[in-house]
Enzyme design. Structure first.
Site, short mmCIF file in Angstrom:
data_model
loop_
_atom_site.label_atom_id
_atom_site.label_comp_id
_atom_site.label_asym_id
_atom_site.label_seq_id
_atom_site.Cartn_x
_atom_site.Cartn_y
_atom_site.Cartn_z
CG HIS A 379 -2.30 0.47 0.94
ND1 HIS A 379 -3.23 -0.33 0.32
CD2 HIS A 379 -2.93 1.65 1.17
CE1 HIS A 379 -4.35 0.33 0.21
NE2 HIS A 379 -4.20 1.53 0.70
NE ARG A 390 -8.96 -2.81 -9.68
CZ ARG A 390 -9.18 -2.20 -8.52
NH1 ARG A 390 -8.98 -2.86 -7.38
NH2 ARG A 390 -9.59 -0.94 -8.47
#
Length: 502
Positions: A379, A390
């Site tokens: 993150h 993605r």
């Protein structure tokens, strides 16, 4: 007068001597205190140096202990056997009594009254489910098992018995193996779960390998279609809109598919929608074009490439944070990502892993899914982590000849559930979920370019919030044992493990 003065002088001499003695004593005390402080500082310094040496020697780096708190596996990513399998039943029984007592003491001290009530109700439902199963009432047994799992999703006995029901009654060996794994993670001394895993591990590994081989065959079939094929070109264009629509939708964007297409084609604002929602779509468009123009052709993916990808994702939403690592701590549900001070070394390790021989030896779907998980686990950004992860995943898939995979926003809860399972130690359900999405995307392209009627599920659909994959999910071509292989919690894997149109 002279005699009086002499007496006074004689009286002052003892007093001066006493004062000198007091001064000497004070000096000695001060010296002792200084020596004592120095000794304390010296001992503390030695202890600190020893601790520092122990940490660095055991981890190989100054941040090793911090990295262990945010452990990212670097080997045996998809190993179907785990460390529990190396112990014999006798060895496990040797420490079972001590382990069970310590676990029960710690759990009992931390459970709230509501949690204790849930566990009692779950155990009652579990007993009743087993009775229903033994009497042949499988439907009632299934509902009771699911109810028990919903009440106590971390109870080893519930996980074990539900797994056995799935394996022997539902013939869902993949999901059963997943529950055995969870039961062992919570209670390593559970010999029944260990025995069950030793029985199912090889079968599950074989099914996973067959699944990946099937994906390769479909990829090769798609690659054999000429680029000039008009149906393929239409499918690619529609899939492009679908990919952006679903990716921003997972993050909460409320644009419909038609509105998303309108923004991309006309660059005109949609009434009633926020500026940020428009900018999220435009940012994804920029990032996708960057991938097609640059990253797909690159042999190695660098940190600079990832930052450039993120800069485009947030380019219209937050240009200041776009392409920059976060500088503060963030919290993502129950997951606490690494602190900002650790991001540099973690991202360097991630870059090394991305381009290592080990990662490149993995199957492309496994490789892409793991890259997605690793990046979203770290993150590294304030915002846009999911979209960037993605996009990176699809970059790796496209380099291997696969089309960009669409993760439907209607499967958002499953998507996050599998990420949560990965955080808890089992990455396989998430990898299988990505394999499901990969296969459905391949099926859509193959369907679009076939001689079958061109009503393409998910590429031509109504603007409802229902099941985008309803038509796909009504058809399965998976082996019976693999059905619903990446299921989630109660409901036993709805919407997963199923294949698209034939």
């Amino acid at each position: 007068m002279a005699m009086a003065t002499g007496k006074a002088t004689e009286e002052e001499q003892p007093e001066q001597g006493q004062q000198q003695q007091q001064l000497q004593q004070q000096q000695k005390q001060t010296t002792l205190q200084s020596t004592y402080r120095f000794a304390l500082f010296f001992i503390a310094g030695c202890l600190a140096a020893f601790g520092f040496h122990a940490l660095t020697s055991s981890s190989g780096s100054l941040l090793g202990w911090r990295l262990r708190l945010h452990h990212l596996p670097t080997a045996h990513y998809l190993q179907t056997r785990d460390e529990f399998a190396v112990y014999s039943v006798d060895e496990l029984n040797a420490f079972k009594e001590f382990y069970d007592k310590s676990v029960s003491d710690s759990v009992g001290a931390s459970l709230s009254e509501a949690e204790e009530t849930n566990i009692k109700e779950a155990m009652g439902a579990l007993r009743l489910a087993q009775e229903m199963y033994m009497t042949g009432k499988d439907d009632k047994a299934a509902r009771l098992f699911e109810h028990a799992l919903a009440l106590a999703p971390k109870h080893p006995e519930v996980l074990l018995r539900y797994g056995e029901f799935l394996e022997h009654n539902q013939r869902n060996i993949v999901l059963a193996d997943q529950y055995y794994f969870q039961a062992l993670s919570i209670n390593p001394s559970n010999t029944e779960a260990l025995a069950n895993r030793q029985r199912t591990a090889d079968v599950v590994q074989l099914l996973d390998e067959r699944r990946l081989s099937s994906l390769d065959e479909k990829r090769d079939a798609l690659s054999a279609i000429h680029e000039a094929n008009s149906a393929l070109r239409r499918a690619k264009k529609e899939a492009y809109f679908q990919h952006i629509y679903h990716s921003v939708g997972i993050e909460g964007n409320t644009m419909t598919l038609a509105q998303t297409r309108s923004v991309l084609e006309t660059r005109m604002a949609v009434d009633g929608k926020s500026i940020d929602e428009h900018n999220e779509i435009l940012g994804m468009d920029l990032a996708m074009k960057y991938i097609n123009a640059s990253l797909v052709q690159k042999l190695y993916i660098t940190l600079k490439d990832i930052l450039e990808l993120h800069r485009r994702v947030l380019g219209h939403v937050d240009p200041i944070e776009g392409g920059e690592f976060r500088r503060n701590q963030v919290y993502v549900g129950g997951h606490i990502p690494p602190g900002p001070g650790d991001l540099a070394i973690l991202m360097q390790r991630f870059e090394h892993w991305l381009n290592s021989e080990q990662s490149n030896s993995l199957h492309p779907v496994n490789y892409a899914a793991l890259a997605h998980y690793k990046l979203v686990h770290i993150h590294p950004f304030v915002d846009g982590n999911g979209r960037t992860s993605r996009l990176l995943m699809n970059t790796l898939l496209m380099r291997a000849g696969y089309p960009p995979v669409i993760i439907p926003k209607q499967q958002r809860s499953q998507y996050y559930h599998f990420l949560k399972l990965a955080n808890e130690g089992d990455i396989r359900p998430f990898v299988r979920f990505i394999a499901d999405c990969t296969e459905k995307t391949l099926d859509l392209y193959l369907w679009a370019t076939s001689d079958l009627p061109q009503q393409i599920p998910m590429l031509i659909q109504t603007e409802s919030d229902g099941n985008v994959l309803a038509q796909l999910q009504s058809h399965t071509s998976s082996p019976e044992l693999y059905e619903s292989g990446s299921g989630s919690g109660a409901g036993a894997g709805a919407g997963s493990g199923q294949k698209g149109m034939p």
